[in-house]
Design an enzyme around this catalytic site. Structure first.
Site, PDB file in Angstrom:
ATOM      1  N   ILE A 144       0.844  -1.199   0.000  1.00  0.00           N
ATOM      2  CA  ILE A 144       0.000   0.000   0.000  1.00  0.00           C
ATOM      3  C   ILE A 144       0.877   1.246   0.000  1.00  0.00           C
ATOM      4  CG2 ILE A 144      -1.711   1.316   1.306  1.00  0.00           C
ATOM      5  CD1 ILE A 144      -2.715  -1.352   2.453  1.00  0.00           C
ATOM      6  N   TYR A 182     -10.132   1.985   1.076  1.00  0.00           N
ATOM      7  CA  TYR A 182      -9.001   2.842   1.446  1.00  0.00           C
ATOM      8  C   TYR A 182      -8.778   3.903   0.378  1.00  0.00           C
ATOM      9  CZ  TYR A 182      -4.191   3.875   3.054  1.00  0.00           C
ATOM     10  OH  TYR A 182      -3.048   4.481   3.524  1.00  0.00           O
ATOM     11  N   GLN A 208       2.372   1.866  -3.459  1.00  0.00           N
ATOM     12  CA  GLN A 208       1.388   2.386  -4.400  1.00  0.00           C
ATOM     13  C   GLN A 208       1.063   3.849  -4.103  1.00  0.00           C
ATOM     14  OE1 GLN A 208       0.089   1.438  -7.141  1.00  0.00           O
ATOM     15  NE2 GLN A 208      -1.471   3.039  -7.338  1.00  0.00           N
ATOM     16  N   GLU A 209       1.047   4.217  -2.837  1.00  0.00           N
ATOM     17  CA  GLU A 209       0.689   5.579  -2.456  1.00  0.00           C
ATOM     18  C   GLU A 209       1.797   6.583  -2.738  1.00  0.00           C
ATOM     19  OE1 GLU A 209      -2.103   6.589  -1.950  1.00  0.00           O
ATOM     20  OE2 GLU A 209      -3.261   5.589  -0.404  1.00  0.00           O
ATOM     21  N   SER A 210       3.038   6.229  -2.422  1.00  0.00           N
ATOM     22  CA  SER A 210       4.104   7.245  -2.484  1.00  0.00           C
ATOM     23  C   SER A 210       5.412   6.764  -3.082  1.00  0.00           C
ATOM     24  CB  SER A 210       4.394   7.746  -1.070  1.00  0.00           C
ATOM     25  OG  SER A 210       5.051   6.727  -0.315  1.00  0.00           O
TER      26      SER A 210
END
EC number: 4.2.2.n1
Length: 490
Positions: free
Chosen positions: A312, A386, A315-317
């Site tokens: 996660i 999310y 993928q986010e940052s």
């Protein structure tokens, strides 16, 4: 006269005894248990397979893999326990299958072949794959069979691919190739990736599961028509277990089990591409070690696989603690101000706080989902919530239910999410417009990153598989990695 009578009596007794013996022998032979009865009596279904991402392997949570899941469902159908055995290579697999007292069947991504071998039979097919010639990016691409002449080629010994090349050699006698029983598909792709061999031949599903580990490999061309994978059983005229296998596979196809397994293991592959795969390989070496302990700590505290939390975060940052988006979300887990405050995060740019807050938020979302949603779908739904929010996810679930689909299955609900961006659909929902297509990609990407992290960190990884890369993905300069600041604008 008496002697003759006694003689006749002895003969009659002998004939009677012989008849009884033959009768008993015949009864004994008639009562010999069938293959299916032996499995049911022993209470164990012994299945032999290969250790690879596309068939069977062990992760933190135990045994997994497409073939393992399918075999497990079959064992449940029979009401017996599943016992997995692994073979060193394909020749070993077939040898063990055909020996007396061997496993009941082989489930190892096999394509029917060995027509001259009476010691093996194949079930109905359950998954279509295409054999593909693989080459290294940057080298001249072969486009037709005759282009294979003069190349260094290696395939698995005893495989259907070896049979295909043997047939091609009849047409092109100068063709040379090597069969090896000391490697697996993973090894062949690695050898192409680093240039140890020029070409190999693998099935499309094996490539799909492994290509991201080897970002330099490419498909040259399809080598023949699509073929179905099948299970293999010992030869002979006992059809009891074969009939049960075929009935199970046919039902699994009809009722959607095979499609769900395909979605689980293959539905999220091929979403990274070359650049994404190569970049992720670099970041595994250069960035993850800085934050791995924080992910592990959060995973332990929250009873959640740390690798899913790390996926996660990537993928986010891209594992950048200073990442900032135009919408104001910040940090390694890209938290909003509101979420950060709710999760007790005082500094979103602190990687430890961000990981703890984002992980806590994800687990909270997952716990709040309806109890009717079971794992592994529950985690995929939580990822969607999310990203898009629980309200929009609920809209998609209701839409799926109206379409006659299962609102508790990710495979069905993900089909509805893109509709949330289309007015003809979102106008009828409670919460309106949302970029549902982006959410589908978000979940696909996280699942792919999670798969990679699971595979490269599993403890049982063997020397011939990935280990030569030192638990890092190959295709990356390991001696002089380029350092990065770790902070980029998204």
């Amino acid at each position: 006269m008496f002697a003759l009578t006694a003689y006749r009596l002895r003969c009659a007794a002998w004939l009677l005894a012989t008849g009884i013996f033959l009768l008993l022998a015949g009864c004994s032979e008639a009562k010999a248990p069938t293959a299916l009865e032996r499995v049911q009596k022993e209470g164990v279904l012994r299945v032999i397979t290969r250790n690879s991402p596309a068939t069977y392997f062990q992760d933190r949570n135990g045994e997994t893999g497409f073939e393992y899941e399918l075999a497990k469902r079959f064992a449940e159908r029979l009401g017996v326990e599943l016992k997995i055995e692994t073979a060193d290579n394909l020749d070993d697999l077939y040898a063990q299958l055909s020996r007396e007292g061997g496993p009941a069947l082989a489930a190892a991504g096999l394509t029917p072949g060995r027509e001259d071998d009476a010691s093996v039979r194949y079930s109905h097919t359950y998954l279509d794959v295409t054999p593909q010639i693989i080459y290294r990016n940057g080298q001249q691409r072969p486009t037709r069979p005759e282009d294979l002449v003069g190349k260094r080629i290696m395939v698995l010994k005893g495989s259907s691919h070896a049979e295909q090349l043997a047939e091609l050699k009849k047409q092109y006698p100068e063709l040379k190739y090597e069969e090896s029983d000391a490697v697996e598909v993973v090894d062949l792709l690695r050898m192409v990736d680093v240039g140890d061999i020029d070409l190999t031949l693998v099935d499309s599903n094996e490539l799909a599961m492994n290509q991201v580990y080897f970002p330099n490999v490419r498909v040259a061309f399809d080598f023949g028509e699509a073929r179905g994978l099948a299970w293999a059983l010992p030869g002979g005229d006992d059809d009891s277990l074969m009939n049960e296998v075929n009935a199970f596979l046919d039902q699994a196809k009809k009722e959607g089990l095979l499609q769900r397994l395909k979605d689980r293991y293959y539905g999220h592959v091929d979403v990274l591409g070359y650049v994404g795969a190569y970049t992720f390989a670099q970041h595994l070496q250069q960035r993850l070690p800085r934050y791995e302990s924080h992910f592990k700590q959060s995973g332990k505290q929250l009873d959640t696989d740390w690798r899913l939390l790390a996926a996660i975060g990537y993928q986010e940052s891209l594992w950048q603690p200073g990442a900032t988006s135009k919408t104001g979300v910040r940090g390694l887990m890209m938290l909003t101000n509101r979420t950060a405050q709710a999760m007790g995060v005082s500094n979103r740019l602190d990687p430890k706080q961000s990981i703890q807050g984002g992980s806590k938020y994800f687990v909270q979302i997952r716990s709040e989902l309806p109890e009717s949603i079971k794992e592994p779908d529950r985690s995929w739904f939580a990822l969607a919530a999310y990203n898009i929010g629980g309200a929009h996810l609920e809209d998609a679930r209701k839409m799926a239910e109206k379409e006659g689909l299962n609102p508790n299955k990710w495979l069905d609900v993900k089909k509805m999410l893109p509709r949330l961006a289309q007015k003809q659909w979102y106008a009828k929902t409670r919460y309106g417009y949302a970029r549902g297509g982006e959410t589908v990609h978000f979940v696909q990407n996280v699942r792919r990153y999670y798969d990679i992290l699971t595979w490269v960190t599993q403890p049982q990884m063997e020397g011939s598989q990935i280990a030569e890369s030192g638990l890092h993905l190959p295709g990356v300069n390991k001696t002089r990695p380029e350092e990065d600041s770790g902070d980029e604008k998204l």
